[in-house]
Design an enzyme around this catalytic site. Structure first.
Site, PDB file in Angstrom:
ATOM      1  N   ASP A   1     -13.489  14.661  -4.423  1.00  3.53           N
ATOM      2  CA  ASP A   1     -13.554  15.942  -5.131  1.00  3.53           C
ATOM      3  C   ASP A   1     -14.812  15.919  -5.991  1.00  3.53           C
ATOM      4  O   ASP A   1     -15.612  14.983  -5.905  1.00  3.53           O
ATOM      5  CB  ASP A   1     -12.288  16.132  -5.973  1.00  3.53           C
ATOM      6  CG  ASP A   1     -11.866  17.593  -6.091  1.00  3.53           C
ATOM      7  OD1 ASP A   1     -12.748  18.423  -6.416  1.00  3.53           O
ATOM      8  OD2 ASP A   1     -10.690  17.901  -5.876  1.00  3.53           O
TER       9      ASP A   1
ATOM     10  N   LYS B   1       0.839  -1.197   0.000  1.00  6.55           N
ATOM     11  CA  LYS B   1       0.000   0.000   0.000  1.00  6.55           C
ATOM     12  C   LYS B   1       0.873   1.245   0.000  1.00  6.55           C
ATOM     13  O   LYS B   1       1.721   1.416   0.872  1.00  6.55           O
ATOM     14  CB  LYS B   1      -0.917   0.025   1.224  1.00  6.55           C
ATOM     15  CG  LYS B   1      -1.829   1.269   1.270  1.00  6.55           C
ATOM     16  CD  LYS B   1      -2.762   1.234   2.463  1.00  6.55           C
ATOM     17  CE  LYS B   1      -2.086   1.656   3.747  1.00  6.55           C
ATOM     18  NZ  LYS B   1      -1.797   3.129   3.772  1.00  6.55           N
TER      19      LYS B   1
ATOM     20  N   ASP C   1      -3.427   4.328  -1.985  1.00  8.83           N
ATOM     21  CA  ASP C   1      -4.344   4.805  -0.942  1.00  8.83           C
ATOM     22  C   ASP C   1      -4.277   6.326  -0.856  1.00  8.83           C
ATOM     23  O   ASP C   1      -3.628   6.881   0.036  1.00  8.83           O
ATOM     24  CB  ASP C   1      -3.949   4.154   0.385  1.00  8.83           C
ATOM     25  CG  ASP C   1      -4.790   4.603   1.555  1.00  8.83           C
ATOM     26  OD1 ASP C   1      -5.921   5.084   1.339  1.00  8.83           O
ATOM     27  OD2 ASP C   1      -4.306   4.479   2.708  1.00  8.83           O
TER      28      ASP C   1
ATOM     29  N   LYS D   1      -7.321   8.188  -1.370  1.00 13.93           N
ATOM     30  CA  LYS D   1      -8.654   8.603  -0.892  1.00 13.93           C
ATOM     31  C   LYS D   1      -9.212   9.799  -1.671  1.00 13.93           C
ATOM     32  O   LYS D   1      -9.461  10.861  -1.116  1.00 13.93           O
ATOM     33  CB  LYS D   1      -8.611   8.922   0.601  1.00 13.93           C
ATOM     34  CG  LYS D   1      -8.143   7.768   1.484  1.00 13.93           C
ATOM     35  CD  LYS D   1      -8.123   8.182   2.957  1.00 13.93           C
ATOM     36  CE  LYS D   1      -7.684   7.035   3.859  1.00 13.93           C
ATOM     37  NZ  LYS D   1      -6.244   6.700   3.679  1.00 13.93           N
TER      38      LYS D   1
ATOM     39  N   THR E   1     -10.797   4.452  10.617  1.00  8.39           N
ATOM     40  CA  THR E   1     -10.765   3.658  11.852  1.00  8.39           C
ATOM     41  C   THR E   1     -10.391   4.487  13.072  1.00  8.39           C
ATOM     42  O   THR E   1     -10.489   4.011  14.197  1.00  8.39           O
ATOM     43  CB  THR E   1      -9.799   2.460  11.717  1.00  8.39           C
ATOM     44  OG1 THR E   1      -8.522   2.932  11.265  1.00  8.39           O
ATOM     45  CG2 THR E   1     -10.347   1.441  10.738  1.00  8.39           C
TER      46      THR E   1
ATOM     47  N   ARG F   1       2.342   0.055  10.920  1.00  5.29           N
ATOM     48  CA  ARG F   1       3.405   0.157  11.921  1.00  5.29           C
ATOM     49  C   ARG F   1       3.791  -1.141  12.629  1.00  5.29           C
ATOM     50  O   ARG F   1       4.969  -1.319  12.957  1.00  5.29           O
ATOM     51  CB  ARG F   1       3.031   1.246  12.936  1.00  5.29           C
ATOM     52  CG  ARG F   1       3.247   2.646  12.379  1.00  5.29           C
ATOM     53  CD  ARG F   1       2.591   3.709  13.236  1.00  5.29           C
ATOM     54  NE  ARG F   1       1.144   3.666  13.091  1.00  5.29           N
ATOM     55  CZ  ARG F   1       0.318   4.573  13.621  1.00  5.29           C
ATOM     56  NH1 ARG F   1       0.806   5.564  14.343  1.00  5.29           N
ATOM     57  NH2 ARG F   1      -0.979   4.485  13.441  1.00  5.29           N
TER      58      ARG F   1
END
Length: 250
Positions: free
Chosen positions: A76, A44, A71, A73, A136, A228
């Site tokens: 618009d 990603k 990714d 997002k 999340t 992470r």
């Protein structure tokens, strides 16, 4: 791909792991790629890395044989998102996302932009287009008091998922806690990509709605996104392999 199916092999489980390359520059990402060499997972590329490296790093990942989730997002006006979707499809990504909050017309425009690119070049992979429902990091207070959406988080997520399905998209990004409700409303073939995954030994950090890798697979999700707990681990390959094993033990 059935979300809740038993994962019979390491390779099958690895193919449903999306590793978040959340780095500020390409060299750090390349170092991680060397650590994870041979593990057939998705990669990603998010806003930070994409804004720093541009399309060249996506091409580099594709040349190495990785499936790539871009990714960024998109959110618009429909015509702008249509153009963005066309561009990233021509780049050869395997998955990209838009914000469901942009509405039906915007999501349909994203699909139209991707289809136009595929029509112009049949050699391109057909990307899976997924819609972000609620981040999340969004909890009940944030949803109601800051974003201004009444009701509970699950209802908001399922509503957005229904819109994404109506728009012809392939699935949604949602926390693992909402997977069952999304599948019930939108069908088992509708993809769920779930961040907010934390191995048993990992801290929650800035995530509010989390599950372990095994729990997420048990809920029926199609892909899990992990950043992470792998990228910041002292031994990233060991961390990734442990997560894949947890996925297989659901």
């Amino acid at each position: 791909m059935t979300g809740g199916a038993n994962l019979r092999s390491f390779e099958e489980a690895a193919g449903r792991l999306i590793v978040g390359l959340d780095f500020p520059e390409a060299e750090q990402a390349r170092k991680l790629l060397k650590e994870l060499a041979g593990i057939p997972c998705y990669m990603k590329v998010g806003m930070q890395l994409f804004y720093a490296t541009g399309p060249d790093f996506i091409r580099e990942l594709k040349q190495q044989g990785y499936s790539v989730f871009l990714d960024v997002k998109m959110h618009d006006i429909p015509n702008t998102v249509k153009g963005g979707a066309n561009s990233v499809t021509r780049l050869g990504v395997d998955m990209f996302n838009v914000h469901a909050a942009g509405g039906l017309d915007m999501m349909r425009a994203a699909r139209a932009g991707a289809l136009a690119a595929l029509k112009a070049d049949a050699s391109l992979p057909t990307p899976r287009i997924i819609a972000v429902t609620q981040l999340t990091s969004t909890n009940q207070r944030t949803l109601n008091e800051e974003i201004g959406i009444p009701g509970n988080v699950e209802d908001a997520v399922v509503h957005y998922a229904s819109l994404a399905r109506e728009a012809g998209l392939d699935g949604v990004v949602a926390s693992p806690l909402e997977v069952k409700a999304i599948k019930q409303r939108c069908g088992q073939a509708f993809l769920t990509v779930t961040p907010g995954i934390r191995p048993v030994s990992s801290a929650m950090e800035d995530q509010s709605r989390t599950l372990t890798p095994g729990e997420a697979i048990q809920q029926g999700t199609n892909y899990i996104v992990v950043g992470r707990p792998i990228t910041a681990a002292a031994q990233p390959r060991e961390a990734a392999e442990t997560i894949i094993q947890e996925m297989m033990q659901q």
